[in-house]
Scaffold this active site. Structure first.
Site, PDB file in Angstrom:
ATOM      1  N   GLN A  63       5.820  -7.693  -7.927  1.00  0.00           N
ATOM      2  CA  GLN A  63       5.575  -7.224  -6.568  1.00  0.00           C
ATOM      3  C   GLN A  63       4.150  -7.550  -6.164  1.00  0.00           C
ATOM      4  O   GLN A  63       3.240  -7.431  -6.975  1.00  0.00           O
ATOM      5  CB  GLN A  63       5.724  -5.697  -6.501  1.00  0.00           C
ATOM      6  CG  GLN A  63       7.109  -5.184  -6.824  1.00  0.00           C
ATOM      7  CD  GLN A  63       7.144  -3.670  -6.780  1.00  0.00           C
ATOM      8  OE1 GLN A  63       6.269  -3.002  -7.313  1.00  0.00           O
ATOM      9  NE2 GLN A  63       8.162  -3.123  -6.137  1.00  0.00           N
ATOM     10  N   ARG A  91      13.422  -3.489 -13.795  1.00  0.00           N
ATOM     11  CA  ARG A  91      14.447  -2.540 -13.386  1.00  0.00           C
ATOM     12  C   ARG A  91      15.788  -3.026 -13.895  1.00  0.00           C
ATOM     13  O   ARG A  91      16.120  -4.194 -13.762  1.00  0.00           O
ATOM     14  CB  ARG A  91      14.502  -2.426 -11.859  1.00  0.00           C
ATOM     15  CG  ARG A  91      13.181  -1.933 -11.294  1.00  0.00           C
ATOM     16  CD  ARG A  91      13.196  -1.856  -9.792  1.00  0.00           C
ATOM     17  NE  ARG A  91      11.873  -1.476  -9.330  1.00  0.00           N
ATOM     18  CZ  ARG A  91      11.525  -1.346  -8.062  1.00  0.00           C
ATOM     19  NH1 ARG A  91      12.424  -1.567  -7.116  1.00  0.00           N
ATOM     20  NH2 ARG A  91      10.315  -1.003  -7.728  1.00  0.00           N
ATOM     21  N   CYS A  99       3.280   2.285  -8.695  1.00  0.00           N
ATOM     22  CA  CYS A  99       2.633   3.417  -8.027  1.00  0.00           C
ATOM     23  C   CYS A  99       1.993   4.437  -8.971  1.00  0.00           C
ATOM     24  O   CYS A  99       0.848   4.821  -8.750  1.00  0.00           O
ATOM     25  CB  CYS A  99       3.601   4.135  -7.104  1.00  0.00           C
ATOM     26  SG  CYS A  99       4.913   3.118  -6.480  1.00  0.00           S
ATOM     27  N   HIS A 109      -1.495  -0.070  -2.621  1.00  0.00           N
ATOM     28  CA  HIS A 109      -1.437   1.307  -2.144  1.00  0.00           C
ATOM     29  C   HIS A 109      -2.696   1.621  -1.371  1.00  0.00           C
ATOM     30  O   HIS A 109      -3.795   1.260  -1.786  1.00  0.00           O
ATOM     31  CB  HIS A 109      -1.247   2.261  -3.330  1.00  0.00           C
ATOM     32  CG  HIS A 109       0.065   2.059  -4.010  1.00  0.00           C
ATOM     33  ND1 HIS A 109       0.221   1.242  -5.101  1.00  0.00           N
ATOM     34  CD2 HIS A 109       1.310   2.530  -3.715  1.00  0.00           C
ATOM     35  CE1 HIS A 109       1.498   1.223  -5.454  1.00  0.00           C
ATOM     36  NE2 HIS A 109       2.179   1.987  -4.636  1.00  0.00           N
ATOM     37  N   ASP A 169       2.126  -5.727  -4.775  1.00  0.00           N
ATOM     38  CA  ASP A 169       2.082  -4.306  -4.469  1.00  0.00           C
ATOM     39  C   ASP A 169       0.676  -3.878  -4.051  1.00  0.00           C
ATOM     40  O   ASP A 169      -0.310  -4.433  -4.521  1.00  0.00           O
ATOM     41  CB  ASP A 169       2.468  -3.538  -5.741  1.00  0.00           C
ATOM     42  CG  ASP A 169       3.127  -2.216  -5.421  1.00  0.00           C
ATOM     43  OD1 ASP A 169       3.244  -1.880  -4.232  1.00  0.00           O
ATOM     44  OD2 ASP A 169       3.531  -1.525  -6.366  1.00  0.00           O
ATOM     45  N   HIS A 178       2.526   3.024   0.419  1.00  0.00           N
ATOM     46  CA  HIS A 178       2.948   1.911  -0.433  1.00  0.00           C
ATOM     47  C   HIS A 178       3.132   0.720   0.485  1.00  0.00           C
ATOM     48  O   HIS A 178       3.576   0.891   1.611  1.00  0.00           O
ATOM     49  CB  HIS A 178       4.312   2.157  -1.072  1.00  0.00           C
ATOM     50  CG  HIS A 178       4.418   3.406  -1.864  1.00  0.00           C
ATOM     51  ND1 HIS A 178       4.372   3.407  -3.228  1.00  0.00           N
ATOM     52  CD2 HIS A 178       4.581   4.689  -1.481  1.00  0.00           C
ATOM     53  CE1 HIS A 178       4.520   4.656  -3.650  1.00  0.00           C
ATOM     54  NE2 HIS A 178       4.644   5.449  -2.613  1.00  0.00           N
TER      55      HIS A 178
END
Length: 645
Positions: free
Chosen positions: A385, A367, A338, A389, A387, A519
């Site tokens: 991910q 992580r 992000c 946005h 991912d 997200h």
RNA sequence: GCCGAUGUAGCUCAGCUGGUCAGAGCAGCUGAUUUGUAAUCAGCAGGUCGGGGGUUCGAAUCCCUUCAUCGGCUCCA
């Protein structure tokens, strides 16, 4: 007389004080034998409890969750009873029914350990006690009496629970010599508990709090018939065979190496191939749906995470920042994409006419999950991910939400994930302090999510207090082979980052405005997604996803047309076709070199009835059985493939 | 991180209470075989029994410690 109304709307009259069980008996003894609980005026109750007023009644047979919960709850008490007999002085926490069986948290006291090897003797005791067919008795008790009872018993766990209960709502259930604080409902007696299996023991913190005492949790399951237990155990065994860690190794999809580090998956060629196919598949769709693909580095300056607030909140749980030759300069492996994406947004100026901006990246993040948390591919320390946005105007939020839900549904359907649940997480209305952003914005976002889900006909459960501190969210969950729930897709509203990164766009009024940030991930992570894809399909991945499929087409004239038809059907996929000419050379080549690492082999043939068939053979397991073309299509979910192309 | 269990060849496992216990099947390699729906025949090679320390005349087997894995708990941006 009281009026009792049944589900079919018929009404019959009974004497006040009659038990639900007797009402059932009056209908038929057979019904009475099959039921374990009854819902009386919307409250699930013991069958033995008297009904004193007019009521709507529903009886619960084993098929109903209410019946199984009651059965297992009583089983938990039975186990506690046995434990008390075997381990005098043992203290009890809570012992609820769960989706499959029940557990009881116990404190065995100093120096006493219950381990798996003790389970058979506890089981034996349970069977012995159940065999006595003692009845379960309910009594209602005042709070002070309850306190006194358990204080005398020295059970600090129960007294803590009683503290929190309202006077007048407290009930006890007694089974033989064992009395427990309990809301119920329970079986009338233990005679129906015929088959008992204790499954495992585990540690569990009292009340789920890491700072409190670790209790011993014993899991078990019971059934009214031995046959049902046997079937359940076979089912569990089958489920274990679908474990993605096992299949992943057998099919040579991925591996872990202690030298590389735990929780860091290594994708082997075939697994990487599968992973890449998923990426390609989704990327193509994202482009169709108005996303831009971006790419950002695996590391970021610590300042980036200080700006985002992640450093403060999660820095301690991350891989430690790394230093550079430059004094005082520190970088971190990115734990999420992000912040990078916010900077991508900031790199160019935005007009309201450009919104919504949708940027996607297959971003690998790192992580430092706790050691005991690591689990195959579903919980790792480095994962990618899918991912994205969305940056949009506040009014566009709902529409964007709907678009994302639609995408999730499309992807899940395409990949054959038909069973998933969706959960909407809202903020805790009691404690708005915990959350960032104005009440107005929260209300707006929560309303948008709920409405969007409704309009997309998405069945959801709504949970208050589960929202992230920066906004409400919608999660998609899927179960693995043995029923553990994992979150895959997620859609989250974020009011925090746009502020922190000072994101803005120019509105029609020529003023700066703050965009709303969403997200979103569909797969969640490729690692977890592949794991669940493997488990949900038992390794029978959709054909277009399975690398190195081979079809052997018989050369004989007899099957020629049919072979062509199949080939045509499968059309330019990545399936390699080998033509077996029954010649020594090719026959040898296929056997010795081609087939040994191939997960599935499809062989065209004919059955006794002269129906043309395709048989599917899985490496190492032999013939999976011959199926007709249509079944074959279903087996590999080929229909969806056609839709993709 | 916490509780419990496990850790023997690439894989699946056998090795009971310490003394031919370092084994088997599959996979691998070499050669033979070519038989149409997994596992043909022969031979070979593979392990300091997770790592480290200790007890003992002697340990895969007992103890300690460490690492990893499994089942949970907690956490999960």
């Amino acid at each position: 007389m009281i009026n009792i109304r049944f589900p079919d709307d018929s009404v019959r009259q009974f004497e006040p004080g009659i038990s639900s069980l007797d009402i059932a008996r009056s209908i038929s003894p057979g019904l009475a034998r099959q039921i374990y609980a009854a819902t009386v005026n919307a409250e699930v109750r013991d069958l033995g409890r008297p009904v004193n007023e007019d009521a709507d009644i529903v009886f619960h047979k084993w098929e109903d969750k209410e019946a199984r919960d009651t059965f297992w709850h009583t089983s938990a008490h039975l186990m506690a009873y046995a434990l008390e007999e075997l381990y005098p002085g043992i203290k009890f926490g809570i012992g609820p029914a769960i989706e499959n069986g029940f557990y009881y948290d116990v404190d065995t006291g100093e120096g006493v350990v219950i381990s798996e090897s003790d389970l058979p003797s506890i089981e034996k005791k349970m069977k012995e006690l159940a065999g006595k067919n003692e009845s379960v008795e309910r009594t209602e008790i005042s709070k002070s009496d309850a306190m006194k009872l358990f204080t005398d018993k020295g059970d600090e766990y129960k007294t803590e629970l009683i503290e929190e209960l309202e006077d007048g709502t407290i009930s006890l259930y007694r089974l033989g010599k064992f009395t427990d604080l309990c809301r119920g409902p329970h079986l009338t007696d233990t005679g129906d508990i015929k088959a008992i299996k204790l499954l495992s023991v585990a540690g569990a913190y009292w009340r789920g709090d890491e700072k409190r005492k670790m209790m011993t949790r014993i899991y078990g399951i019971t059934f009214p018939k031995q046959k049902m237990l046997d079937e359940y155990l076979v089912m569990l065994e089958e489920a274990r065979k679908r474990d993605h860690r096992k299949i992943g190794r057998e099919l040579e999809l991925f591996s872990f190496s202690p030298r590389v580090g735990m929780g860091l998956p290594l994708w082997l060629p075939r697994g990487a191939d599968l992973r890449q196919r998923l990426i390609d598949f989704l990327t193509a769709e994202l482009k169709r749906r108005g996303y831009s693909i971006v790419s950002t580095p695996h590391i970021g300056n610590v300042e980036l995470y200080k700006t985002s607030g992640h450093y403060e909140k999660y820095g301690a749980d991350s891989f430690r920042p790394m230093n550079t030759p430059q004094e005082g300069e520190q970088f971190m492996l990115k734990p999420m994409n992000c912040p990078h994406h916010c900077e991508v947004y900031n790199a160019t100026q935005h007009s309201y006419k450009d919104l919504p901006v949708r940027m996607a990246e297959f971003g690998t993040v790192y992580r430092y999950e706790q050691h005991g948390e690591l689990h195959g591919l579903t919980r790792v320390r480095s994962f990618t991910q899918d991912d994205a946005h969305h940056f949009c105007e506040p009014d566009q939020m709902k529409e964007e939400f709907k678009k994302i839900i639609d995408l999730v549904q499309w992807v899940f359907k395409s990949l054959g994930f038909n069973i998933y649940t969706a959960q909407i997480s809202l903020r805790d209305p009691e404690d708005s302090e915990k959350y960032i952003g104005t009440d107005e914005n929260w209300e707006k976002a929560q309303k948008a999510i709920i409405e969007a889900a409704g309009e997309k006909n998405l069945e959801t459960t709504i949970v208050e207090g589960e929202a992230a501190f920066y906004g409400p969210k919608l999660d998609f969950m899927v179960k693995d082979a043995i029923g553990r729930q994992w979150q895959l897709g997620t859609i989250q509203v974020d009011y925090n980052l746009p502020e922190r990164f000072d994101l803005n766009y120019t509105g029609a009024d020529n003023q700066k405005h703050r965009p709303v940030m969403l997200h979103r991930a569909i797969f969640g992570s490729l690692e977890r997604f592949v794991a669940l894809l493997i488990e949900s399909t038992a390794g029978k991945l959709p054909l277009w996803l399975s690398p190195d499929q081979v079809i052997i087409l018989p050369i004989s004239e007899k099957y020629h047309d049919y072979s062509k038809k199949v080939l045509n059907f499968l059309n330019n996929s990545d399936i390699r076709t080998l033509i077996d000419e029954r010649s020594e050379k090719i026959g040898k080549k296929i056997r010795d070199n081609e087939l040994k690492h191939i997960p599935y082999m499809l062989v065209i043939g004919e059955n006794e009835e002269n129906t043309q068939t395709v048989s599917v053979r899985k490496q190492g397991e032999g013939d999976k059985g011959v199926m007709k073309l249509q079944e074959f299509v279903e087996f590999f979910k080929l229909k969806e493939k056609e839709e993709f192309e």
